[in-house]
Write an enzyme that holds these catalytic residues in place. Structure first.
Site, mmCIF file in Angstrom:
data_model
loop_
_atom_site.group_PDB
_atom_site.id
_atom_site.type_symbol
_atom_site.label_atom_id
_atom_site.label_comp_id
_atom_site.label_asym_id
_atom_site.label_seq_id
_atom_site.Cartn_x
_atom_site.Cartn_y
_atom_site.Cartn_z
ATOM 1 N N ASN A 7 -6.069 -49.407 43.506
ATOM 2 C CA ASN A 7 -4.769 -48.835 43.149
ATOM 3 C C ASN A 7 -4.634 -47.499 43.878
ATOM 4 O O ASN A 7 -5.446 -46.588 43.681
ATOM 5 C CB ASN A 7 -4.708 -48.649 41.629
ATOM 6 C CG ASN A 7 -3.387 -48.045 41.180
ATOM 7 O OD1 ASN A 7 -2.922 -47.075 41.766
ATOM 8 N ND2 ASN A 7 -2.808 -48.591 40.146
ATOM 9 N N ASP A 9 -1.946 -45.411 43.882
ATOM 10 C CA ASP A 9 -0.882 -44.536 43.363
ATOM 11 C C ASP A 9 -1.223 -43.051 43.493
ATOM 12 O O ASP A 9 -0.355 -42.229 43.794
ATOM 13 C CB ASP A 9 -0.624 -44.815 41.875
ATOM 14 C CG ASP A 9 -0.002 -46.170 41.626
ATOM 15 O OD1 ASP A 9 0.479 -46.800 42.592
ATOM 16 O OD2 ASP A 9 -0.007 -46.604 40.457
ATOM 17 N N HIS A 10 -2.481 -42.714 43.231
ATOM 18 C CA HIS A 10 -2.808 -41.283 43.187
ATOM 19 C C HIS A 10 -2.835 -40.635 44.568
ATOM 20 O O HIS A 10 -2.738 -39.412 44.677
ATOM 21 C CB HIS A 10 -4.109 -41.048 42.422
ATOM 22 C CG HIS A 10 -3.926 -41.297 40.962
ATOM 23 N ND1 HIS A 10 -2.985 -40.632 40.220
ATOM 24 C CD2 HIS A 10 -4.518 -42.161 40.111
ATOM 25 C CE1 HIS A 10 -3.018 -41.063 38.969
ATOM 26 N NE2 HIS A 10 -3.945 -42.006 38.883
ATOM 27 N N HIS A 52 1.986 -49.115 41.577
ATOM 28 C CA HIS A 52 2.914 -49.154 40.442
ATOM 29 C C HIS A 52 4.178 -48.425 40.862
ATOM 30 O O HIS A 52 4.165 -47.199 41.018
ATOM 31 C CB HIS A 52 2.262 -48.474 39.239
ATOM 32 C CG HIS A 52 3.088 -48.525 37.991
ATOM 33 N ND1 HIS A 52 2.659 -47.984 36.805
ATOM 34 C CD2 HIS A 52 4.323 -49.047 37.732
ATOM 35 C CE1 HIS A 52 3.566 -48.174 35.874
ATOM 36 N NE2 HIS A 52 4.599 -48.799 36.415
ATOM 37 N N ARG A 54 7.036 -46.962 39.691
ATOM 38 C CA ARG A 54 7.562 -46.541 38.384
ATOM 39 C C ARG A 54 9.046 -46.258 38.476
ATOM 40 O O ARG A 54 9.558 -45.861 39.523
ATOM 41 C CB ARG A 54 6.839 -45.274 37.914
ATOM 42 C CG ARG A 54 5.372 -45.475 37.599
ATOM 43 C CD ARG A 54 4.801 -44.199 36.999
ATOM 44 N NE ARG A 54 5.268 -44.012 35.659
ATOM 45 C CZ ARG A 54 4.525 -44.232 34.563
ATOM 46 N NH1 ARG A 54 3.278 -44.606 34.672
ATOM 47 N NH2 ARG A 54 5.037 -44.057 33.367
ATOM 48 N N ARG A 58 7.562 -41.440 40.458
ATOM 49 C CA ARG A 58 6.791 -40.196 40.507
ATOM 50 C C ARG A 58 5.687 -40.215 41.563
ATOM 51 O O ARG A 58 5.213 -39.186 41.975
ATOM 52 C CB ARG A 58 6.200 -39.865 39.143
ATOM 53 C CG ARG A 58 5.053 -40.736 38.733
ATOM 54 C CD ARG A 58 4.398 -40.233 37.470
ATOM 55 N NE ARG A 58 5.254 -40.378 36.321
ATOM 56 C CZ ARG A 58 4.794 -40.514 35.062
ATOM 57 N NH1 ARG A 58 3.503 -40.498 34.845
ATOM 58 N NH2 ARG A 58 5.607 -40.661 34.048
ATOM 59 N N GLU A 79 2.636 -53.509 40.358
ATOM 60 C CA GLU A 79 2.754 -53.269 38.912
ATOM 61 C C GLU A 79 4.185 -52.848 38.625
ATOM 62 O O GLU A 79 4.734 -51.989 39.326
ATOM 63 C CB GLU A 79 1.812 -52.142 38.479
ATOM 64 C CG GLU A 79 0.355 -52.513 38.559
ATOM 65 C CD GLU A 79 -0.527 -51.330 38.137
ATOM 66 O OE1 GLU A 79 -0.016 -50.289 37.725
ATOM 67 O OE2 GLU A 79 -1.747 -51.483 38.244
ATOM 68 N N THR A 109 -0.041 -41.653 32.361
ATOM 69 C CA THR A 109 -0.410 -42.900 33.029
ATOM 70 C C THR A 109 -0.133 -44.015 32.030
ATOM 71 O O THR A 109 0.217 -43.735 30.882
ATOM 72 C CB THR A 109 -1.890 -42.866 33.483
ATOM 73 O OG1 THR A 109 -2.200 -44.110 34.119
ATOM 74 C CG2 THR A 109 -2.836 -42.636 32.326
ATOM 75 N N THR A 110 -0.258 -45.283 32.456
ATOM 76 C CA THR A 110 0.069 -46.385 31.555
ATOM 77 C C THR A 110 -0.850 -46.331 30.341
ATOM 78 O O THR A 110 -2.060 -46.450 30.468
ATOM 79 C CB THR A 110 -0.103 -47.725 32.304
ATOM 80 O OG1 THR A 110 0.565 -47.601 33.545
ATOM 81 C CG2 THR A 110 0.487 -48.871 31.516
ATOM 82 N N GLU A 160 -4.326 -59.050 32.750
ATOM 83 C CA GLU A 160 -5.215 -57.930 33.064
ATOM 84 C C GLU A 160 -5.491 -57.232 31.740
ATOM 85 O O GLU A 160 -4.577 -56.700 31.107
ATOM 86 C CB GLU A 160 -4.554 -56.964 34.056
ATOM 87 C CG GLU A 160 -5.473 -55.791 34.391
ATOM 88 C CD GLU A 160 -4.981 -54.941 35.560
ATOM 89 O OE1 GLU A 160 -4.405 -55.510 36.521
ATOM 90 O OE2 GLU A 160 -5.178 -53.721 35.508
ATOM 91 N N HIS A 200 -8.099 -50.089 34.214
ATOM 92 C CA HIS A 200 -7.722 -48.801 33.627
ATOM 93 C C HIS A 200 -8.964 -48.038 33.140
ATOM 94 O O HIS A 200 -9.674 -48.513 32.261
ATOM 95 C CB HIS A 200 -6.729 -48.932 32.460
ATOM 96 C CG HIS A 200 -5.944 -47.664 32.277
ATOM 97 N ND1 HIS A 200 -4.671 -47.486 32.784
ATOM 98 C CD2 HIS A 200 -6.286 -46.493 31.713
ATOM 99 C CE1 HIS A 200 -4.252 -46.275 32.505
ATOM 100 N NE2 HIS A 200 -5.210 -45.644 31.862
HETATM 101 N N1 PXP Z 1 -4.303 -51.458 36.017
HETATM 102 C C1 PXP Z 1 -3.101 -51.064 35.530
HETATM 103 C C2 PXP Z 1 -2.182 -52.121 35.016
HETATM 104 C C3 PXP Z 1 -2.709 -49.725 35.548
HETATM 105 O O1 PXP Z 1 -1.513 -49.361 35.062
HETATM 106 C C4 PXP Z 1 -3.607 -48.767 36.086
HETATM 107 C C5 PXP Z 1 -3.223 -47.334 36.122
HETATM 108 O O2 PXP Z 1 -2.165 -47.137 36.980
HETATM 109 C C6 PXP Z 1 -4.831 -49.222 36.593
HETATM 110 C C7 PXP Z 1 -5.163 -50.570 36.526
HETATM 111 C C8 PXP Z 1 -5.808 -48.298 37.238
HETATM 112 O O3 PXP Z 1 -6.270 -47.366 36.320
HETATM 113 P P1 PXP Z 1 -7.193 -46.184 36.833
HETATM 114 O O4 PXP Z 1 -6.349 -45.346 37.744
HETATM 115 O O5 PXP Z 1 -7.578 -45.486 35.572
HETATM 116 O O6 PXP Z 1 -8.340 -46.792 37.555
#
Ligand code: PXP
Length: 247
Positions: A7, A9-10, A52, A54, A58, A79, A109-110, A160, A200
């Site tokens: 992922n 996103d960050h 994701h 959103r 963001r 996502e 976060t989610t 998931e 997550h």
């Molecule tokens: N899976 C889902 C559905 C998520 O929403 C997230 C967080 O965006 C993750 C996995 C990844 O989580 P983490 O960034 O804590 O590894």
């Protein structure tokens, strides 16, 4: 072999901290670029790339998703919230997979799993639209029997399981209970014919236990890999996580 979805996103979170609103084609050095990161993650062995998109945009932007769709060689997992706008978006984009997540504007976060039981019709319609388009749907749910069973009944091919409660409890007294909840969730999902993913809060420490969950197909990991990549580079961060997932 447990597969790894990275992922990213960050990476976009860091970019947006400085360049929110900047035009991607402006010629400015807009960094860091999440698409470049995704390609490097793939070269290091990532089995898929997860983003994701959103509602508040963001971190990941639509132009990122478009470029990922055009460039990555593995699988794009989008996502998204279960809204008409996101369903239309996914049908136009055609990622290999979507993961339906709950979305609350105020959350960092989610935070919890999708309430399939409380949103039965909306989720059913979303799964049906994706199934018709050949897009695999995963539902991001807490490892609770009613949610898992309904996910299967509504025709979702994948779930998931939300590992956040377990990750939060890792250093506390509830760890064994949360892990057992995940174990039972994985077993039930498998019995129901679902492909079992999880994600997550998974990191380089708790992966030693997470990887022993039964029937795991794929883990989606973001924060911990992106954090480590600041020190080691994304390639080493991905290789190290994959080595710990499948020692
Ligand atoms: N899976 C889902 C559905 C998520 O929403 C997230 C967080 O965006 C993750 C996995 C990844 O989580 P983490 O960034 O804590 O590894």
């Amino acid at each position: 072999m447990i597969l790894l979805g990275v992922n990213i996103d960050h990476c976009a979170t860091v970019r947006q901290a400085r360049y929110r609103g900047a035009e991607p084609a402006s010629g400015r050095a807009i960094e860091p670029d999440p698409v470049t990161l995704a390609l490097l993650a793939e070269q290091a062995g990532a089995d898929g790339i997860t983003v994701h998109l959103r509602e508040d945009r963001r971190h990941i932007q639509e132009h990122d998703v478009r470029r990922l769709r055009e460039t990555i060689a593995t699988r794009l997992n989008l996502e998204m919230a279960c809204t008409p706008a996101m369903i239309r978006y996914a049908l136009a984009l055609r990622p290999e997979a979507v993961c339906v997540v709950p979305e609350n504007r105020a959350e960092i976060t989610t935070e919890g799993g999708l309430d399939v039981v409380g949103n039965r019709e909306r989720v059913r319609d979303c799964i049906a639209a994706m199934n018709d388009a050949g897009i695999k749907t995963s539902l991001f749910i807490d490892p609770d029997q009613p949610q898992i069973e309904l996910a299967a009944e509504l025709g979702a091919p994948w779930v998931e399981l939300h590992t956040g409660a377990y990750a939060n409890a890792y250093y506390g007294s509830d760890r064994a209970r949360e892990f057992q909840r995940l174990r039972l969730g994985c077993a039930r999902a498998h019995e129901c014919g679902l492909t079992v993913n999880a994600g997550h809060g998974i990191n380089y420490v708790n992966i030693a236990e997470v990887r022993t969950l039964p029937h795991l197909h794929e883990l989606n990991i973001g924060h911990s890999i992106i954090s480590r990549a600041l020190f080691t580079g994304i390639g080493e961060a991905v290789r190290e996580m994959k080595a710990r997932m499948n020692p």
